[in-house]
Write a protein that holds these residues in place. Structure first.
Motif, short mmCIF file in Angstrom:
data_model
loop_
_atom_site.label_atom_id
_atom_site.label_comp_id
_atom_site.label_asym_id
_atom_site.label_seq_id
_atom_site.Cartn_x
_atom_site.Cartn_y
_atom_site.Cartn_z
N THR A 141 -18.63 2.66 -0.86
CA THR A 141 -18.69 1.21 -1.08
C THR A 141 -19.86 0.58 -0.36
O THR A 141 -20.18 -0.58 -0.61
N THR A 145 -2.10 -2.91 5.06
CA THR A 145 -1.59 -3.93 4.14
C THR A 145 -0.34 -4.55 4.74
O THR A 145 0.19 -4.07 5.74
N THR A 203 -9.24 1.25 -14.77
CA THR A 203 -8.18 1.24 -13.77
C THR A 203 -7.48 -0.11 -13.73
O THR A 203 -6.25 -0.18 -13.64
N GLY A 239 0.82 -1.19 0.00
CA GLY A 239 0.00 0.00 0.00
C GLY A 239 0.86 1.25 0.00
O GLY A 239 2.09 1.20 0.10
N GLU A 259 -3.51 -0.76 -14.39
CA GLU A 259 -2.65 -1.41 -13.39
C GLU A 259 -2.00 -2.68 -13.94
O GLU A 259 -0.93 -3.08 -13.48
N SER A 280 -10.50 1.58 -3.01
CA SER A 280 -9.06 1.39 -2.79
C SER A 280 -8.41 2.61 -2.14
O SER A 280 -7.21 2.59 -1.87
N THR A 281 -9.18 3.67 -1.89
CA THR A 281 -8.63 4.92 -1.40
C THR A 281 -9.39 5.39 -0.18
O THR A 281 -10.62 5.40 -0.16
N ARG A 330 -9.01 6.22 -9.47
CA ARG A 330 -8.63 5.07 -8.66
C ARG A 330 -9.81 4.11 -8.51
O ARG A 330 -10.97 4.51 -8.55
N THR A 331 -9.48 2.83 -8.34
CA THR A 331 -10.51 1.81 -8.18
C THR A 331 -11.37 2.13 -6.96
O THR A 331 -10.84 2.41 -5.88
N THR A 374 -3.88 5.34 1.45
CA THR A 374 -4.47 6.00 2.61
C THR A 374 -3.79 7.35 2.80
O THR A 374 -2.56 7.43 2.83
N GLY A 424 -2.16 -0.55 -5.73
CA GLY A 424 -2.48 -0.95 -4.37
C GLY A 424 -3.26 0.10 -3.61
O GLY A 424 -3.50 1.21 -4.10
N PRO A 425 -3.67 -0.23 -2.39
CA PRO A 425 -4.47 0.69 -1.58
C PRO A 425 -3.70 1.97 -1.24
O PRO A 425 -2.48 1.96 -1.07
#
Length: 414
Positions: free
Chosen positions: A214, A39, A282, A3, A286, A120-121, A116-117, A71, A68-69
């Motif tokens: 989500t 992660t 996305t 991440g 990736e 994932s954020t 971004r997916t 934050t 990846g994620p």
């Protein structure tokens, strides 16, 4: 997959400072990277009291394009620019008179995170405001992108000549230092409880931010929970209990989601819902399938063009997606061309040269133009960019001069 964590603390120097933002960084920095990210491994980038908006943009863009994620822990203060009245994150050199040029526009965060997916954020914020910005946010809740989670609080001005402490973010950091990261919704609630114990007035005073796109809602829209402030603010209604009041947040331009009808015993099995085009694009990026991503975005742009006509918001959105995809693929020339076209379309639609979308398009065209390796191609695009810079000087002083100097160097090579 590792991440990425971005620790950003920013506040002005001197009398304009409302919060001691940087004081939270030593506590956050003491947390293990994997705990900060949630992660197995993570890369941590720290920005303490940055001076230049472009420096923040560079770090944010790098974090947003990492796989990846992601934050983001963001502590600071928001101020409005006097011309467009848009919220900016105040940086070290920001004053009330220079916010437009020295602050970091909040909408840049949405712009950088929009591809971004979904899910994932996550953005965790502890923000303070002056009186004018506090009133402004009462009717215009903050967002950070269509698929990003947002947790935190926004606090009103501290008492005169006082500098507030980021108690919410310090509580987040203290909880994480235990070595365990609970789900973000739980972490958020624990931090609110801990920080309100240190500052009992905060529970009645602060705006509490909770956006999780989500999670399904009856209207399939993200929700923002706002606790009513202590002082009357237009746009807020006092709640009879401390329970957060759900307020719908406007969703950025996207394709409408279909809601399947309830199945009956005699009805055939419902078809699966359509896939999210942004998620597909996305995933392709990736995986390094840049041509496939560009084809998907181009197809959506043509569909939007047939449905809505030239210059529609939906069409401009997919043009911007294609410009970003060209950048990800390393095609600076194509990215520059598309951003120039986006700026022209927005201006032709009647948007002001200082409108955020126009400025962003010209700034990005300028950035990509400077990355074109082929001198002939760069010379070809230079005059168009210079003409746009005359109309859209942007926030960076000397941007037009930079274009003219670089174009002169390119022409001298002929």
């Amino acid at each position: 997959m590792p991440g990425t964590v971005l620790l950003l603390a920013a506040s002005p120097a001197g009398r304009s400072c409302l919060v001691d933002a940087a004081s939270v960084l030593p506590i956050l920095a003491a947390v293990a990277p994997d705990v900060l990210s949630g992660t197995d491994t993570a890369n941590v980038v720290e920005l303490a009291d940055p001076l230049e908006p472009q420096a923040v943009l560079t770090r944010l863009r790098a974090a947003a394009t990492a796989p990846g994620p992601l934050t983001i822990f963001l502590t600071g203060q928001l101020q409005l620019d006097r011309r467009q009245r848009l919220p900016h994150l105040a940086l070290a050199r920001t004053t009330p008179a220079t916010v437009r040029y020295t602050g970091f526009p909040w909408h840049w965060i949405r712009e950088e995170l929009r591809l971004r997916t979904p899910g994932s954020t996550a953005v965790v914020v502890d923000l303070h405001t002056d009186a004018e910005t506090w009133q402004h946010l009462a009717g215009r809740p903050l967002t950070v992108g269509p698929g990003a989670l947002l947790y935190g609080r926004v606090a009103p001005p501290p008492p005169r000549r006082a500098v507030a402490s980021p108690t919410y973010m310090k509580s987040v950091a203290t909880i994480l230092r235990s070595g365990h990261r609970p789900p973000l919704a739980h972490l958020h609630q624990q931090a609110l409880t801990r920080s309100s114990g240190e500052d009992p007035e905060a529970a009645r005073r602060d705006m509490v931010l909770t956006i999780d796109p989500t999670q399904p809602t009856p209207h399939a829209r993200p929700m923002q929970s706002v606790q009513p402030p202590m002082h009357p603010v237009p746009g807020f209604q006092p709640a009879p209990t401390p329970t957060p009041v759900p307020v719908p947040v406007p969703v950025p331009v996207s394709l409408p989601a279909s809601v399947p009808a309830p199945a009956s015993p005699m009805a055939p099995s419902p078809l699966p819902p359509p896939s999210d085009p942004h998620a597909e694009i996305t995933a392709a990026v990736e995986s390094g399938r840049h041509a496939e991503a560009a084809e998907l975005a181009g197809r959506r742009e043509q569909e939007a063009l047939r449905a809505h006509g030239p210059g529609a918001d939906e069409v401009v959105h997919w043009m911007e997606v294609r410009a970003d995809l060209a950048m990800f693929a390393g095609d600076a020339e194509l990215s520059c061309r598309i951003w120039l076209a986006v700026a022209d379309v927005r201006l032709a639609a009647g948007q002001e040269p200082g409108a955020p979308g126009v400025e962003a398009a010209v700034d990005r065209a300028h950035h990509q133009w400077g990355r074109i390796d082929d001198s002939a191609r760069a010379r070809e695009l230079g005059p168009a960019l210079a003409d746009l810079r005359l109309r859209v000087p942007g926030r960076r002083q000397g941007a037009l001069d930079d274009v003219q100097r670089h174009l002169s160097r390119l022409q001298a090579q002929v």
